[in-house]
Design an enzyme around this catalytic site. Structure first.
Site, PDB file in Angstrom:
ATOM      1  N   LYS A  39    -112.460  28.996 -24.866  1.00 10.89           N
ATOM      2  CA  LYS A  39    -113.271  27.930 -24.262  1.00 10.89           C
ATOM      3  C   LYS A  39    -113.217  28.043 -22.736  1.00 10.89           C
ATOM      4  O   LYS A  39    -112.334  28.715 -22.187  1.00 10.89           O
ATOM      5  CB  LYS A  39    -112.755  26.570 -24.729  1.00 10.89           C
ATOM      6  CG  LYS A  39    -111.328  26.269 -24.283  1.00 10.89           C
ATOM      7  CD  LYS A  39    -110.768  25.042 -24.983  1.00 10.89           C
ATOM      8  CE  LYS A  39    -109.353  24.757 -24.535  1.00 10.89           C
ATOM      9  NZ  LYS A  39    -108.700  23.753 -25.403  1.00 10.89           N
ATOM     10  N   ARG A 137    -106.716  11.925 -29.830  1.00 11.42           N
ATOM     11  CA  ARG A 137    -107.982  12.429 -29.286  1.00 11.42           C
ATOM     12  C   ARG A 137    -108.945  12.443 -30.470  1.00 11.42           C
ATOM     13  O   ARG A 137    -109.368  11.395 -30.919  1.00 11.42           O
ATOM     14  CB  ARG A 137    -107.759  13.800 -28.628  1.00 11.42           C
ATOM     15  CG  ARG A 137    -108.876  14.209 -27.704  1.00 11.42           C
ATOM     16  CD  ARG A 137    -108.511  15.402 -26.824  1.00 11.42           C
ATOM     17  NE  ARG A 137    -108.230  16.637 -27.561  1.00 11.42           N
ATOM     18  CZ  ARG A 137    -107.937  17.793 -27.002  1.00 11.42           C
ATOM     19  NH1 ARG A 137    -107.883  17.909 -25.686  1.00 11.42           N
ATOM     20  NH2 ARG A 137    -107.697  18.874 -27.722  1.00 11.42           N
ATOM     21  N   HIS A 171    -103.564  19.181 -33.421  1.00  9.75           N
ATOM     22  CA  HIS A 171    -103.251  19.634 -32.060  1.00  9.75           C
ATOM     23  C   HIS A 171    -102.063  18.847 -31.531  1.00  9.75           C
ATOM     24  O   HIS A 171    -101.978  17.632 -31.739  1.00  9.75           O
ATOM     25  CB  HIS A 171    -104.488  19.414 -31.176  1.00  9.75           C
ATOM     26  CG  HIS A 171    -104.425  20.101 -29.845  1.00  9.75           C
ATOM     27  ND1 HIS A 171    -104.090  21.432 -29.706  1.00  9.75           N
ATOM     28  CD2 HIS A 171    -104.680  19.645 -28.589  1.00  9.75           C
ATOM     29  CE1 HIS A 171    -104.142  21.763 -28.413  1.00  9.75           C
ATOM     30  NE2 HIS A 171    -104.487  20.707 -27.726  1.00  9.75           N
ATOM     31  N   ARG A 230    -103.156  29.463 -32.580  1.00  4.96           N
ATOM     32  CA  ARG A 230    -104.288  29.130 -31.734  1.00  4.96           C
ATOM     33  C   ARG A 230    -103.897  29.053 -30.264  1.00  4.96           C
ATOM     34  O   ARG A 230    -104.098  28.041 -29.604  1.00  4.96           O
ATOM     35  CB  ARG A 230    -104.762  27.740 -32.202  1.00  4.96           C
ATOM     36  CG  ARG A 230    -106.227  27.523 -32.281  1.00  4.96           C
ATOM     37  CD  ARG A 230    -106.570  26.185 -32.906  1.00  4.96           C
ATOM     38  NE  ARG A 230    -105.939  25.031 -32.324  1.00  4.96           N
ATOM     39  CZ  ARG A 230    -105.288  24.080 -32.995  1.00  4.96           C
ATOM     40  NH1 ARG A 230    -105.188  24.111 -34.301  1.00  4.96           N
ATOM     41  NH2 ARG A 230    -104.732  23.072 -32.359  1.00  4.96           N
ATOM     42  N   TYR A 271    -110.342  21.947   9.654  1.00  6.57           N
ATOM     43  CA  TYR A 271    -110.774  20.551   9.633  1.00  6.57           C
ATOM     44  C   TYR A 271    -109.579  19.604   9.640  1.00  6.57           C
ATOM     45  O   TYR A 271    -108.551  19.884   9.004  1.00  6.57           O
ATOM     46  CB  TYR A 271    -111.551  20.270   8.346  1.00  6.57           C
ATOM     47  CG  TYR A 271    -112.904  20.930   8.266  1.00  6.57           C
ATOM     48  CD1 TYR A 271    -113.908  20.639   9.181  1.00  6.57           C
ATOM     49  CD2 TYR A 271    -113.180  21.844   7.247  1.00  6.57           C
ATOM     50  CE1 TYR A 271    -115.164  21.241   9.084  1.00  6.57           C
ATOM     51  CE2 TYR A 271    -114.424  22.443   7.140  1.00  6.57           C
ATOM     52  CZ  TYR A 271    -115.418  22.136   8.059  1.00  6.57           C
ATOM     53  OH  TYR A 271    -116.638  22.729   7.955  1.00  6.57           O
ATOM     54  N   CYS A 318    -111.210  25.325   3.554  1.00  6.06           N
ATOM     55  CA  CYS A 318    -112.618  24.931   3.742  1.00  6.06           C
ATOM     56  C   CYS A 318    -113.415  25.318   2.497  1.00  6.06           C
ATOM     57  O   CYS A 318    -112.881  25.867   1.545  1.00  6.06           O
ATOM     58  CB  CYS A 318    -113.202  25.639   4.960  1.00  6.06           C
ATOM     59  SG  CYS A 318    -112.215  25.493   6.460  1.00  6.06           S
ATOM     60  N   MET A 319    -114.712  25.057   2.517  1.00  5.32           N
ATOM     61  CA  MET A 319    -115.537  25.376   1.353  1.00  5.32           C
ATOM     62  C   MET A 319    -115.546  26.882   1.064  1.00  5.32           C
ATOM     63  O   MET A 319    -115.420  27.302  -0.092  1.00  5.32           O
ATOM     64  CB  MET A 319    -116.968  24.890   1.577  1.00  5.32           C
ATOM     65  CG  MET A 319    -117.860  25.115   0.379  1.00  5.32           C
ATOM     66  SD  MET A 319    -119.569  24.654   0.688  1.00  5.32           S
ATOM     67  CE  MET A 319    -119.472  22.885   0.574  1.00  5.32           C
ATOM     68  N   ASP A 320    -115.665  27.694   2.111  1.00  8.62           N
ATOM     69  CA  ASP A 320    -115.866  29.137   1.913  1.00  8.62           C
ATOM     70  C   ASP A 320    -114.788  29.999   2.547  1.00  8.62           C
ATOM     71  O   ASP A 320    -114.848  31.223   2.446  1.00  8.62           O
ATOM     72  CB  ASP A 320    -117.209  29.558   2.525  1.00  8.62           C
ATOM     73  CG  ASP A 320    -118.323  28.644   2.087  1.00  8.62           C
ATOM     74  OD1 ASP A 320    -118.511  28.515   0.867  1.00  8.62           O
ATOM     75  OD2 ASP A 320    -118.961  28.024   2.956  1.00  8.62           O
TER      76      ASP A 320
HETATM   77  C1  LIG Z   1    -107.406  24.179 -25.740  1.00 13.27           C
HETATM   78  C2  LIG Z   1    -106.920  24.063 -27.113  1.00 13.27           C
HETATM   79  C3  LIG Z   1    -105.971  24.973 -27.603  1.00 13.27           C
HETATM   80  C4  LIG Z   1    -105.248  25.956 -26.740  1.00 13.27           C
HETATM   81  O1  LIG Z   1    -104.309  25.245 -25.972  1.00 13.27           O
HETATM   82  P1  LIG Z   1    -103.255  26.029 -25.043  1.00 13.27           P
HETATM   83  O2  LIG Z   1    -102.393  24.955 -24.518  1.00 13.27           O
HETATM   84  O3  LIG Z   1    -104.073  26.667 -23.962  1.00 13.27           O
HETATM   85  O4  LIG Z   1    -102.577  26.997 -25.896  1.00 13.27           O
HETATM   86  C5  LIG Z   1    -105.669  24.912 -28.947  1.00 13.27           C
HETATM   87  N1  LIG Z   1    -106.234  23.987 -29.754  1.00 13.27           N
HETATM   88  C6  LIG Z   1    -107.120  23.074 -29.292  1.00 13.27           C
HETATM   89  C7  LIG Z   1    -107.689  22.074 -30.237  1.00 13.27           C
HETATM   90  C8  LIG Z   1    -107.485  23.067 -27.968  1.00 13.27           C
HETATM   91  O5  LIG Z   1    -108.346  22.158 -27.514  1.00 13.27           O
END
Ligand SMILES: *Cc1c(COP(=O)(O)O)cnc(C)c1O
Length: 389
Positions: A39, A137, A171, A230, A271, A318-320
């Protein structure tokens, strides 16, 4: 294009990725297969190249957070199963089917909406059931009070037409923390996960793909492998637990010393005039700023690594651009490459100084920073993310 490449760029070390992959697979054992979390453009590393490499290495599937991310991978020819971890509006079901995406189902209501749409379209949508074991969540709540109600709801979901319930997952909230209370909580979450799976099995529903282990669990609870694990952040060799396993950072964010200035003692830099030189100083101007993803929270805090030593950031980013102190590094010259984050200059340390986590800093490396991919020490491809350059 070449001048863009000589400004600020990110080198992506696919050998480091392969190394990390092997270490993580070795740790979890052959019964559990790798689900690569790609992701957010693979945490800023470039989802297409990372996914292709993970596929070659033997990953079982990939996970993204939204339909656009899944579609990008399909358009690039990535063929592995893709699990979409986040919320998708049910009116996007046709796209989910077209992209062969496995959708997370987080409630009975959401499942019914996907089921209706899939039926209407004459398709069958693969889904994984999400259990909320303590993250609060997404997911079917698995605490004592709501357990039975969730079990019945999941059983109904598994019978809905147009859906194929292939997996079930949860999770963890604190699997990366080692204090006693966090360990207790992670074990509680895992017990709730296993308990729900067993309760469903007793009612005749068995899921081929059960998974719960994020990075923290891979490091701290290698027996939580189930069918898939995962990991996200540690795949990229970063996060506070990566060193423990001897993982290698995949990204090196680089820039160059664009110009060198001689400043007298007492000069203010950047800045807000938050830094003033205390001696006659040699100051490097670097063509990287917060628009490239160098957090402004690192103003006066971070440093870059040069072949002659570390050069601290002076004043506000700064920005750049930003400025660094080269006074103690007389050999540092205009045009030298410097490392903003990477194997010599850990993004974990930068994150700590910025009051955040490594995830946020690599995700922030912006689209105007080209990604250059290396394998066996040689460039194998490059992605210039700003169109038209
Ligand atoms: C992002 C995510 C992961 C991976 O998490 P890490 O902490 O980067 O290993 C696994 N499962 C779910 C549902 C996530 O949203």
């Amino acid at each position: 294009m070449e001048s863009t490449l000589r400004r600020t760029w990110a080198e992506i070390d696919l050998d480091a990725l392969a190394h990390n992959y092997q270490v993580l697979c070795g740790r979890m054992g052959p019964a559990s297969r790798f689900l690569g979390v790609v992701k957010a453009d693979a945490y800023g590393h470039g989802a297409v190249e990372i996914s292709r490499t993970l596929a070659e290495l033997g990953a079982a599937c990939l996970a993204v957070s939204n339909i656009e991310e899944a579609q990008e991978l399909r358009e690039a020819g990535v063929d592995l199963p893709i699990l979409l971890l986040g919320i998708t509006p049910a009116d996007q079901t046709a796209r989910l089917l077209a992209c062969r995406v496995t959708q997370t189902v987080w409630s009975e209501e959401a499942a019914r909406a996907f089921s209706r749409e899939a039926e209407r379209l004459g398709g069958r949508l693969k889904v994984h059931i999400k259990l909320d074991t303590g993250m609060s969540r997404l997911g079917f709540p698995c605490d004592e009070k709501q357990f039975a109600r969730s079990r019945e709801a999941i059983l109904r979901v598994c019978g809905l037409p147009g859906l194929e319930a292939e997996g079930i997952f949860t999770h963890f909230a604190v699997s990366d923390e080692t204090d006693g209370e966090s360990r207790e909580y992670t074990l509680l979450q895992h017990r709730r996960f296993v308990r729900m799976i067993q309760a469903l099995e007793e009612r005749g529903v068995r899921f081929p793909l059960r998974h719960c282990a994020n990075s923290g669990a891979v490091v701290g609870y290698s027996r939580f492998g189930h069918d898939l694990f995962r990991p996200g952040i540690i795949t990229y060799g970063i996060g506070h637990q990566a060193r423990e396993l001897g993982l290698r950072p995949v990204m090196t964010l680089k820039t160059v010393i664009g110009a060198i200035r001689e400043l007298p003692a007492g000069a203010s830099v950047s800045y807000g005039r938050t830094f003033r030189t205390v001696r006659d100083s040699r100051v490097g101007v670097l063509p990287i700023g917060y628009a490239d993803g160098l957090s402004r929270a690192l103003s006066n805090r971070w440093r870059v690594w040069t072949p002659c030593g570390f050069a601290p950031i002076l004043g506000r980013v700064c920005m750049d651009m930003c400025m660094v102190d080269l006074t103690g590094l007389p050999q540092a010259a205009q045009g030298d490459e410097v490392e903003v984050y990477g194997p010599h200059n850990s993004v974990n340390d930068a994150a700590q100084l910025a009051g955040t986590i490594a995830y946020e800093l690599t995700c922030a490396v912006s689209r105007r920073v080209p990604r250059i991919y290396y394998r066996g020490g040689r460039e194998v491809s490059r992605e210039l993310l700003l169109r038209g350059v």
